[in-house]
Design an enzyme around this catalytic site. Sequence first.
Site, PDB file in Angstrom:
ATOM      1  N   HIS A 118       0.800  -1.224   0.000  1.00 40.40           N
ATOM      2  CA  HIS A 118       0.000   0.000   0.000  1.00 40.40           C
ATOM      3  C   HIS A 118       0.833   1.275   0.000  1.00 40.40           C
ATOM      4  CE1 HIS A 118      -3.259  -2.834   0.375  1.00 40.40           C
ATOM      5  NE2 HIS A 118      -3.901  -1.920  -0.306  1.00 40.40           N
ATOM      6  N   ARG A 122     -10.571   3.371  -3.304  1.00 44.76           N
ATOM      7  CA  ARG A 122     -10.204   2.708  -2.049  1.00 44.76           C
ATOM      8  C   ARG A 122     -10.479   3.691  -0.916  1.00 44.76           C
ATOM      9  NH1 ARG A 122      -5.685   1.054  -5.419  1.00 44.76           N
ATOM     10  NH2 ARG A 122      -5.640  -1.215  -5.617  1.00 44.76           N
ATOM     11  N   ARG A 144     -15.465   1.471  -2.978  1.00 47.32           N
ATOM     12  CA  ARG A 144     -15.288   0.190  -2.302  1.00 47.32           C
ATOM     13  C   ARG A 144     -15.407   0.391  -0.798  1.00 47.32           C
ATOM     14  NH1 ARG A 144      -9.760  -3.015  -2.716  1.00 47.32           N
ATOM     15  NH2 ARG A 144      -9.047  -1.377  -1.320  1.00 47.32           N
ATOM     16  N   GLU A 152     -12.307 -11.658  -5.904  1.00 46.08           N
ATOM     17  CA  GLU A 152     -10.903 -11.621  -5.473  1.00 46.08           C
ATOM     18  C   GLU A 152     -10.405 -12.964  -4.953  1.00 46.08           C
ATOM     19  OE1 GLU A 152      -9.647  -7.513  -3.970  1.00 46.08           O
ATOM     20  OE2 GLU A 152     -11.419  -7.976  -2.779  1.00 46.08           O
ATOM     21  N   ASN A 173      -5.240  -8.334  -8.111  1.00 46.75           N
ATOM     22  CA  ASN A 173      -4.125  -8.353  -7.145  1.00 46.75           C
ATOM     23  C   ASN A 173      -4.355  -9.457  -6.115  1.00 46.75           C
ATOM     24  OD1 ASN A 173      -3.469  -6.063  -8.509  1.00 46.75           O
ATOM     25  ND2 ASN A 173      -4.124  -4.652  -6.905  1.00 46.75           N
ATOM     26  N   ASP A 174      -5.578  -9.516  -5.606  1.00 43.68           N
ATOM     27  CA  ASP A 174      -5.873 -10.551  -4.623  1.00 43.68           C
ATOM     28  C   ASP A 174      -6.187 -11.883  -5.278  1.00 43.68           C
ATOM     29  OD1 ASP A 174      -5.544  -9.591  -1.960  1.00 43.68           O
ATOM     30  OD2 ASP A 174      -7.138  -8.147  -2.368  1.00 43.68           O
ATOM     31  N   ARG A 222       1.030 -11.486  -1.726  1.00 44.10           N
ATOM     32  CA  ARG A 222       1.345 -10.399  -2.654  1.00 44.10           C
ATOM     33  C   ARG A 222       2.399  -9.441  -2.110  1.00 44.10           C
ATOM     34  NH1 ARG A 222      -4.333  -7.039  -2.740  1.00 44.10           N
ATOM     35  NH2 ARG A 222      -3.139  -5.150  -3.100  1.00 44.10           N
ATOM     36  N   CYS A 279     -10.210  -4.252 -11.887  1.00 46.80           N
ATOM     37  CA  CYS A 279      -9.597  -3.080 -11.258  1.00 46.80           C
ATOM     38  C   CYS A 279      -8.270  -3.433 -10.586  1.00 46.80           C
ATOM     39  CB  CYS A 279     -10.547  -2.434 -10.264  1.00 46.80           C
ATOM     40  SG  CYS A 279     -10.963  -3.490  -8.881  1.00 46.80           S
TER      41      CYS A 279
END
Length: 592
Positions: free
Chosen positions: A193, A300, A336, A435, A458-459, A469, A506
């Site tokens: 992040h 986010r 989200r 995800e 990503n997940d 990750r 996304c």
Amino acid sequence: MSIILDGSPASEGIASGRVFLLEWGVPVVPHESITDELVDAEIRRFHDARAWASERLKETKASTESRLGPVEARIFDPQILMLEDSAVIEGTARYIRENRLSAQRAFELRMLELRAMWHRTSHPMVLDRLNDLEDLMIRVLHRLLDRNDPTDLATSGEGVIVVASNLTPSLAVQLDLEHVLGIATDAGTRTSHWAMLARSAKIPAVVGLGNVSTIATEGQEAIVDGRIGRIVLEPEQGERSIFEIRQKKLSVWEDEISVIAAMESVTKDGQYIELRANLDLPGEAKDARDHGAVGVGLFRTEFLVVGRSSMPDGEEQFQAYRHVAETFTKGAVYIRTFDLGGDKFPMFLNMPEEPNPFLGWRAIRVCLDEPELFRTQLRAILRATAYGDVRLMIPLVNDVDEIRQVHALLEEEAARLATEGVAYNAGFKVGVMIETPAAALDAAELARYSDFFSIGTNDLVQYTLAVDRTNTRLAKLYNPFHPAVVRQLHQVARVGRAAGIEVSVCGEMASNPLGAFLLMGLDITALSMAWPSLPEIKKLVRAIRIEDARSSARDALAAATSRDVIECLVKGIGDSVDLSVFSGRWSLSLPG
Ligand code: PEP
Ligand code: MG
């Protein structure tokens, strides 16, 4: 001789400057006693250090506020408050007075004592609070030991290349980003992040360099190339020239951005591809629009809670959501709900320390267990639906029950708003992020309760391949082109189409040209990505034919290995795209 280290690209751009080694750790404090006469002077020294730290924190808070906004600036409040806390002040003074300890030793002991107490009394452990305590120890002890504040980059007045073993989101915000030209770390990944924050702040960053923090030396000259994931220490003339050429290319590219942003996002054979932006902060909305985003595919919202000592109220949330909705009057904004846990912990939630946080209390699981937090957010998003095409998106959904629970809460909150006469759009849309393999395999069921799917690659990659990750050592195994991932993408796209709901992506994969080509070939026609990548992907869209993408995707679906998948895609794109634009990404996409 120059030293070249290769890691993973985390934030685009190229920068050159002097290395600043960021060693963010509690320093070793020697055991020192003092004589009776020194007691008052030592207590004064402690208060001076305290006042200094408080001043520094307030300054950084103010500059963060002007750069990123008031919400992000609050990350410093807990430390500022701790410095005023009598448990800290009196406890330290008592150790100096009664045990004749030096100010640094007394402060260290008191903080360790508080830490042990928090461990005991607030089990499960309050992770963020402990991080704040440690951050404060580092600052104050450095001062008392007469050392520079480790985050103090402004000493030379020039920008620096920050080299560290790793960063955290809070540490990244604490750096005076105006003085950071580039970042290079031993650990971390593109989806850490803090890397997202670096991208938002347009600071080139390279992660996963292994041991750059032990190889680089303070003040050494360095070039960080965030596009190909490389750092060059002590560059020689040849490397400097490459740097200059690349920098020139980039500035030409920057001039092109506004032109591309205004162009239509349509393939050569007429297929419209909707390009949306991922936002980590509301302040990015305008940049995203200027880069050609027609909407926000992923907003986010964790910035509202991470590093905060209290829950953000509904009004503050509503203002943030409304700001983004009003920036995108023509496109949809997918907000989200809080994706907490994993590597994002708000301090007011008392989140437990878990052995496997990415397999733990995360995202929708947290929200459903914390109705007060969740209801406040749902209400704020519902209110924002009155200001644009605002949609609600639920992360890490595994089964229908979770969606049903969210719907029940939404109905109650919507009814409350209606009773109170507060405006919202009664036809609001609610969808889920795909995800996990569970969600992908169960997509047909989930589709019955969802207005849309947004695939979080990503997940999805992390959970499909059982590859954390954030684990640098495994970065090579983290492969979005693994056939198991490709097949799930295909399955979700197919199910979504059959159910008549929109399927978008996304995750970072959408910003990778090969990834975007594959996704378009799977008939996923809405892609959302970190906004700096939008112009490049639009260029790709305009250069290809959707029929070629489809045919490559068909081949990719029959491929046996990720290498084969990539080969199909590279062949399919052929020379329709100027490879030099994407140069760094191609090597990124080819494993091994
Ligand atoms: C994802 O998982 O792909 C995603 C977009 O969400 P995040 O990166 O915030 O987990
Ligand atoms: Mg995710």
